[in-house]
Design an enzyme around this catalytic site. Structure first.
Site, PDB file in Angstrom:
ATOM      1  N   LYS A 294      -9.953 -18.277   9.078  1.00  0.00           N
ATOM      2  CA  LYS A 294      -9.347 -18.761  10.279  1.00  0.00           C
ATOM      3  C   LYS A 294     -10.398 -18.829  11.466  1.00  0.00           C
ATOM      4  O   LYS A 294     -11.149 -18.015  11.709  1.00  0.00           O
ATOM      5  CB  LYS A 294      -8.271 -17.929  10.664  1.00  0.00           C
ATOM      6  CG  LYS A 294      -7.220 -18.231  11.752  1.00  0.00           C
ATOM      7  CD  LYS A 294      -6.329 -17.251  11.923  1.00  0.00           C
ATOM      8  CE  LYS A 294      -5.241 -17.508  13.021  1.00  0.00           C
ATOM      9  NZ  LYS A 294      -4.077 -16.405  13.084  1.00  0.00           N
TER      10      LYS A 294
ATOM     11  N   GLU B 272       0.150 -17.494   5.465  1.00  0.00           N
ATOM     12  CA  GLU B 272      -0.900 -16.705   5.862  1.00  0.00           C
ATOM     13  C   GLU B 272      -0.352 -15.147   5.643  1.00  0.00           C
ATOM     14  O   GLU B 272       0.900 -14.766   5.718  1.00  0.00           O
ATOM     15  CB  GLU B 272      -1.084 -17.031   7.614  1.00  0.00           C
ATOM     16  CG  GLU B 272      -2.073 -16.222   8.210  1.00  0.00           C
ATOM     17  CD  GLU B 272      -2.241 -16.521   9.607  1.00  0.00           C
ATOM     18  OE1 GLU B 272      -3.056 -15.973  10.403  1.00  0.00           O
ATOM     19  OE2 GLU B 272      -1.122 -16.660  10.340  1.00  0.00           O
TER      20      GLU B 272
ATOM     21  N   CYS C  41      -2.626 -21.287  11.198  1.00  0.00           N
ATOM     22  CA  CYS C  41      -1.527 -20.678  12.031  1.00  0.00           C
ATOM     23  C   CYS C  41      -1.961 -21.278  13.412  1.00  0.00           C
ATOM     24  O   CYS C  41      -1.837 -22.540  13.934  1.00  0.00           O
ATOM     25  CB  CYS C  41      -1.580 -19.398  11.930  1.00  0.00           C
ATOM     26  SG  CYS C  41       0.041 -18.816  12.960  1.00  0.00           S
TER      27      CYS C  41
END
Length: 279
Positions: A121, A50, A159
């Site tokens: 995300k 990321e 993440c």
């Protein structure tokens, strides 16, 4: 089963970890260096962290200033690397939005050099004292963008999303067999334990492979890894920049799912929308 790691029976997936910085060109050069090593060892996919295009420890206006569009130099560079090496490359992009916030976006590029999937995300890191939502636009909830590599269906998540099991389950409901997880997993008390536990749990409960690529210390925990559908860590890196390759096989997926048919036995489905919490 074929011995060719790029066949429909098996393939090699590489996780690459490094410490992205504030120079997108330098970050791209490091991705190219690590991707070259992965391709030389037969990898069909190389996945990177990321925030690979730009990173500073503190989110702020520099992220907005240095954000790039999907057709900008960073993604174009990923396409050039993928085409030259003949592999798929996945990395995190700080994507411009035309507003005072940016999108935390993953980009998957095929050996043709073209973008085959993006993922923004969904769950922002408003935890452990951080407020990612101050600067990041959360991704829209929509059907996952998946792509095929060597006969395997591949999907993306980012993440903090790994703390929400429904994200991975939604990917699996879309047919995904290999989940790629770029991350910037910040160091802290028990954080490395959380990282390893959550990645392993998502692989076990969904009977899929997960390839997780993190930043190296001092900000990230490192420990990038490839975990198989039975929760076995088949490849891993410690706390230095580098790559690790894990073999994904059709036989392992099928074998685990015969022993543990959890996906077939489940009695709940994932539904869009925040739950109502009482008490």
């Amino acid at each position: 089963m074929s011995d060719d790691p790029r066949s429909s029976d098996s393939m090699l997936v590489a996780v690459g970890q490094f410490a992205p910085g504030a120079d997108p060109e330098a970050n791209l050069a490091e991705i190219e260096r690590l991707a070259e090593r992965a391709a030389a060892r037969g990898a069909a996919i190389a996945v990177f962290p990321e925030y690979s295009s730009f990173f500073e420890p503190d989110l702020g206006p520099r992220y907005v200033e240095l954000a790039q569009p999907l057709d900008g130099p960073f993604v174009t560079g990923l396409g050039r690397i993928a085409a030259r090496l003949g592999i798929h490359v996945v990395a995190g992009l700080v994507q411009s939005t035309g507003t005072d916030r940016f999108s935390n976006t993953l980009v998957a590029v095929a050996p043709t050099g073209s973008v085959v999937a993006t993922y923004r995300k969904l769950h922002l890191y408003d935890a452990f004292g951080s407020t990612e939502s101050d600067w990041v636009v959360p991704g829209d909830i929509e059907a996952p963008e998946t792509f095929e590599v060597g006969g395997f269906i591949v999907g993306l998540q980012t993440c903090y999303d790994i703390r929400f099991p429904e994200v991975t389950r939604t990917l699996v409901d879309a047919g995904v067999e290999v989940v790629l997880l770029p991350a910037e997993w910040v160091r802290g008390p028990l954080k490395e334990h959380h990282w390893r536990t959550l990645v392993t749990a998502r692989a076990i409960e969904n009977t899929v492979y997960i390839a997780a690529a993190d930043h190296v210390p001092p900000v990230g925990v490192g420990n990038s890894m490839v975990v198989d559908p039975f929760g076995v860590e088949i490849a891993a890196i410690g706390d230095e920049a580098g790559i690790a390759l894990g073999e994904v096989t059709r036989a392992r997926i099928d074998g685990v799912r015969r022993v543990n048919p959890a996906l077939a036995l489940r009695r709940f489905r994932v539904a869009e929308g925040a739950p109502v919490v009482t008490g």
